[in-house]
Write an enzyme that holds these catalytic residues in place. Sequence first.
Site, PDB file in Angstrom:
ATOM      1  N   LYS A  87       7.276  10.191   1.626  1.00  0.00           N
ATOM      2  CA  LYS A  87       7.851  11.337   2.367  1.00  0.00           C
ATOM      3  C   LYS A  87       6.961  11.719   3.542  1.00  0.00           C
ATOM      4  O   LYS A  87       7.241  12.675   4.245  1.00  0.00           O
ATOM      5  CB  LYS A  87       7.972  12.550   1.447  1.00  0.00           C
ATOM      6  CG  LYS A  87       8.815  12.354   0.218  1.00  0.00           C
ATOM      7  CD  LYS A  87       8.808  13.654  -0.595  1.00  0.00           C
ATOM      8  CE  LYS A  87       8.879  13.388  -2.070  1.00  0.00           C
ATOM      9  NZ  LYS A  87       8.507  14.557  -2.873  1.00  0.00           N
ATOM     10  N   ARG A 125      -5.188   0.608  -5.554  1.00  0.00           N
ATOM     11  CA  ARG A 125      -4.896  -0.529  -4.658  1.00  0.00           C
ATOM     12  C   ARG A 125      -3.996  -0.019  -3.542  1.00  0.00           C
ATOM     13  O   ARG A 125      -3.003   0.660  -3.812  1.00  0.00           O
ATOM     14  CB  ARG A 125      -4.206  -1.663  -5.417  1.00  0.00           C
ATOM     15  CG  ARG A 125      -3.750  -2.789  -4.488  1.00  0.00           C
ATOM     16  CD  ARG A 125      -3.249  -3.986  -5.233  1.00  0.00           C
ATOM     17  NE  ARG A 125      -4.336  -4.660  -5.931  1.00  0.00           N
ATOM     18  CZ  ARG A 125      -4.180  -5.766  -6.655  1.00  0.00           C
ATOM     19  NH1 ARG A 125      -2.978  -6.311  -6.763  1.00  0.00           N
ATOM     20  NH2 ARG A 125      -5.205  -6.317  -7.269  1.00  0.00           N
TER      21      ARG A 125
HETATM   22  N1   CP Z   1      -6.194 -10.993  -9.454  1.00  0.00           N
HETATM   23  C1   CP Z   1      -5.412  -9.912  -9.176  1.00  0.00           C
HETATM   24  O1   CP Z   1      -5.796  -8.976  -8.466  1.00  0.00           O
HETATM   25  O2   CP Z   1      -4.189  -9.952  -9.773  1.00  0.00           O
HETATM   26  P1   CP Z   1      -3.071  -8.840  -9.655  1.00  0.00           P
HETATM   27  O3   CP Z   1      -2.607  -8.825  -8.223  1.00  0.00           O
HETATM   28  O4   CP Z   1      -2.005  -9.250 -10.617  1.00  0.00           O
HETATM   29  O5   CP Z   1      -3.684  -7.513 -10.008  1.00  0.00           O
END
Ligand code: CP
Length: 307
Positions: free
Chosen positions: A78, A99
């Site tokens: 958003k 991540r």
């Molecule tokens: N090796 C690794 O980072 O795998 P994923 O993307 O599945 O987390």
Amino acid sequence: MQHLIETQQCTRESIQKLFALATALEGKRDQSLKGKVLASLFYEPSTRTRLSFESAMYRLGGHVITMENGRESSSQSKGETLEDSIKVIGQYADMIVMRHMETGAADRAAALSPVPIINAGDGNLGQHPTQALLDLYTIQRELKRQDNIHVAFIGNLKYYRSTRSLSYLLGKYKKIRITFVSSPELRMDDDVKEYLTRKGVAWEEVESMHHVVKEADVLYQTRIAKEWIKNEVEYEKQKGRYIITRAVADSMKKGAIIIHPLPRIGEISPDVDDSPHAVYFRQVGYGLMVRMAILKTIARGVKSRGK
Ligand code: CP
């Protein structure tokens, strides 16, 4: 250790302590993180990193709040900034594993987070420090040493954050030799090569893997990342260029190992899986132990905030 953003921040001593703890945790569960909450924020797809951190937290008696597919499912869709999201989530959790699709996002989060940030991969030119630590732990467990090792990184060295992170780690050890095997388009970036030169690491770049597969102690195979190579023609050109077949595995020297962060998309043939050199599925198990050790180590510095 407060935040874990890049491998340059690790020392040999801190790595040894972490690995000793990982080994002590093999097959164990305890309640040392009872009452603690881990926020698992994934703005990009993941199987291993997200689930292994979540499993690690549960095995240590803690709790997990999780956000999968954050690019679509979070309020960043958003227009909320990453900075605002972290200020908010930092009040719900004691640690954040994240991540993100932007290089530098973990550093930005750490700059203002009230709780430790663990970088689970940032952008196409960032780092994946917990993967590199588990890669190094795998090497230590399998080869019984960290110094005096010849590592061949193969394939996609440009858009592969764990090869960048592991290269930085290897620079801390003695008598390391690195062979970067790739096409000219996917070569390792200069920042890593300049660092290795400064650290006295012997490195070379080659296009053929023919000789090095017979000489190296570690073949580190990588995936050609379709998500980062947007041009379909370029992707098709790169894909399938370096494949570890059973014949390649059989030509390796005794005791040498094949590792891969996974997922693999054809770059290691399935019939390599029962080769004595194939270590990539054991590597996944080592990863769980290393991530348990990372959570325990980081949690030691976290004061209980009554949440
Ligand atoms: N090796 C690794 O980072 O795998 P994923 O993307 O599945 O987390």
